[in-house]
Motif scaffolding. Structure first.
Motif, short mmCIF file in Angstrom:
data_model
loop_
_atom_site.label_atom_id
_atom_site.label_comp_id
_atom_site.label_asym_id
_atom_site.label_seq_id
_atom_site.Cartn_x
_atom_site.Cartn_y
_atom_site.Cartn_z
N ILE A 73 0.72 -1.20 0.04
CA ILE A 73 0.13 0.18 0.00
C ILE A 73 0.83 1.39 0.09
N GLU A 74 0.81 1.95 -1.04
CA GLU A 74 1.87 3.11 -1.24
C GLU A 74 1.00 4.28 -1.63
N LEU A 75 0.97 5.39 -0.88
CA LEU A 75 0.41 6.70 -1.06
C LEU A 75 0.94 7.70 -2.27
N ASP A 76 2.34 7.61 -2.30
CA ASP A 76 2.92 8.34 -3.30
C ASP A 76 2.82 7.89 -4.65
N ILE B 36 4.85 4.36 -7.72
CA ILE B 36 4.07 3.26 -8.13
C ILE B 36 4.91 2.75 -9.44
N PRO B 37 5.22 3.41 -10.39
CA PRO B 37 6.08 2.97 -11.69
C PRO B 37 7.17 1.99 -11.35
N GLY B 38 8.04 2.76 -10.55
CA GLY B 38 9.08 2.20 -10.17
C GLY B 38 9.10 0.51 -9.67
N LEU B 39 8.22 0.51 -8.70
CA LEU B 39 7.67 -0.77 -7.98
C LEU B 39 7.18 -1.77 -8.95
N HIS C 83 7.10 -11.42 -10.26
CA HIS C 83 6.77 -11.91 -9.11
C HIS C 83 5.26 -11.74 -9.07
N PRO C 84 4.43 -12.83 -9.60
CA PRO C 84 2.93 -13.08 -9.68
C PRO C 84 2.10 -12.87 -8.64
N GLY C 85 2.71 -12.94 -7.28
CA GLY C 85 1.90 -12.61 -6.05
C GLY C 85 2.15 -11.29 -5.48
N PHE C 86 2.68 -10.26 -6.38
CA PHE C 86 2.84 -8.97 -5.74
C PHE C 86 1.77 -7.90 -6.21
N ASN C 87 1.10 -7.48 -5.34
CA ASN C 87 0.00 -6.64 -5.96
C ASN C 87 0.24 -5.12 -5.16
N ILE C 88 0.30 -4.14 -5.80
CA ILE C 88 0.45 -2.58 -5.60
C ILE C 88 -1.12 -2.00 -5.27
N HIS C 89 -1.36 -1.37 -4.18
CA HIS C 89 -2.56 -0.49 -4.16
C HIS C 89 -2.10 0.74 -3.71
N GLN C 90 -2.57 1.56 -4.79
CA GLN C 90 -2.10 3.22 -4.38
C GLN C 90 -3.19 3.71 -3.76
N ALA C 91 -2.98 3.85 -2.41
CA ALA C 91 -4.05 4.17 -1.38
C ALA C 91 -3.52 4.95 -0.20
N ASP C 92 -4.23 5.35 0.70
CA ASP C 92 -3.80 5.99 1.95
C ASP C 92 -4.16 4.85 2.92
N ALA C 93 -3.10 4.38 3.68
CA ALA C 93 -3.26 3.23 4.47
C ALA C 93 -4.35 3.65 5.77
N LEU C 94 -4.24 4.90 6.11
CA LEU C 94 -5.26 5.45 7.21
C LEU C 94 -6.86 5.14 6.90
N LYS C 95 -6.97 4.86 5.52
CA LYS C 95 -8.49 5.11 5.14
C LYS C 95 -8.48 3.54 4.42
N PHE C 96 -7.62 2.71 4.32
CA PHE C 96 -7.63 1.50 3.63
C PHE C 96 -8.37 0.28 4.32
#
Length: 270
Positions: free
Chosen positions: A64-67, A71-74, A81-94
């Motif tokens: 979970i990454e806010l910035d 995201i593109p670099g990650l 890695h097939p089990g890798f997932n990115i969520h562009q989100a605010d962890a405080l509201k996730f």
């Protein structure tokens, strides 16, 4: 040594300090001890220094990454890695419960920004039913408050409400030199493991939180003064607690007993 690329400058508004000491990174991952078939969640992966080592052992990792600029670099770094997932989100509201799609509880890790660490921990405790454990890098003073014992200056709302729900273990310190840019404070790693059964279950968590907030509003004042809007001195004394003592002298068990007294009193008046 896993360093952030020069093109991304740490942003103060996101509280970014990128972990770069590989020895520390590997020590953190050893403490977490990720395994195959476990479901890990990383809050604030940054440039992926911790992420990379976790993925050596874990099959599945949601980050979970806010910035959004990170995201593109990650995506490029971990595309294979097939089990890798990115969520562009605010962890405080996730909503962490939404990550549960099988019977595997979540193992949450993160180098938490100092400016949101306390509210984020309380937010995660709301999701404790789907979490196996949490490993966080925090400001040393926050870890000291989380792991505090009764009778110490660090004992207060954060430690009481966290220890009510979790076993808290302060693991080790991390010096400022392990980061880029270097923070002005020391950091520490803490492990929080939600209790399978609460050691001191309260009749009302709402009353517990209200009592703790009220009791610790002014630490130098006595329970008699701080709790006068909730409980009388005689009511406090009925639990063999001295109304003239300060709130930090109370054990977790005694705090819960006071909150149960408050819950009973409110039920009688309803």
């Amino acid at each position: 040594m896993a360093k952030k690329p020069q093109q991304h400058r740490a942003r103060k508004r996101f509280g970014q300090n990128f972990l770069q000491d590989e020895g520390i990174i590997r020590r953190i991952v050893r403490s977490i001890s990720p395994r195959e078939k476990q479901h890990l969640v990383e809050i604030g992966p940054g440039m992926g220094a911790l992420t990379e080592i976790i993925l050596e052992s874990a099959d599945r990792l949601d980050v979970i990454e806010l910035d959004r600029d990170l995201i593109p670099g990650l995506k490029v770094k971990f595309f294979n890695h097939p089990g890798f997932n990115i969520h562009q989100a605010d962890a405080l509201k996730f909503n962490f419960a939404e990550l549960m799609d099988d019977d595997q509880p979540l193992r949450v890790v993160g180098n938490l920004p100092y400016n949101i660490s306390t509210p984020l921990i309380f937010h995660l405790l709301d999701h404790k039913g789907v979490i196996q454990d949490m490993h966080f890098m925090l400001q040393k003073e926050v870890v000291e408050r989380l792991a505090a014992a009764p009778g110490t200056n660090d004992w207060g709302r954060l430690g009481i409400m966290t220890q009510y729900l979790c076993d808290v273990e302060a693991l080790f310190l991390v010096p400022p030199e392990a980061f880029d840019p270097m923070p002005k404070v020391d950091s520490a790693i803490v492990r929080l493991t939600p209790h399978k059964e609460l050691p001191h279950p309260a009749k009302s968590v709402e009353c517990l939180d209200l009592l703790v907030r009220t009791a610790f509003t002014q630490r130098r004042k006595t329970l008699r003064n701080n709790l006068k809007t909730l409980l009388t001195a005689d009511e406090i004394e009925s639990l063999n607690i001295d109304p003239g003592c300060r709130p930090e002298t109370l054990s977790l068990q005694k705090v819960v007993e006071l909150s149960d007294l408050l819950a009973d009193k409110r039920n009688r008046h309803d």
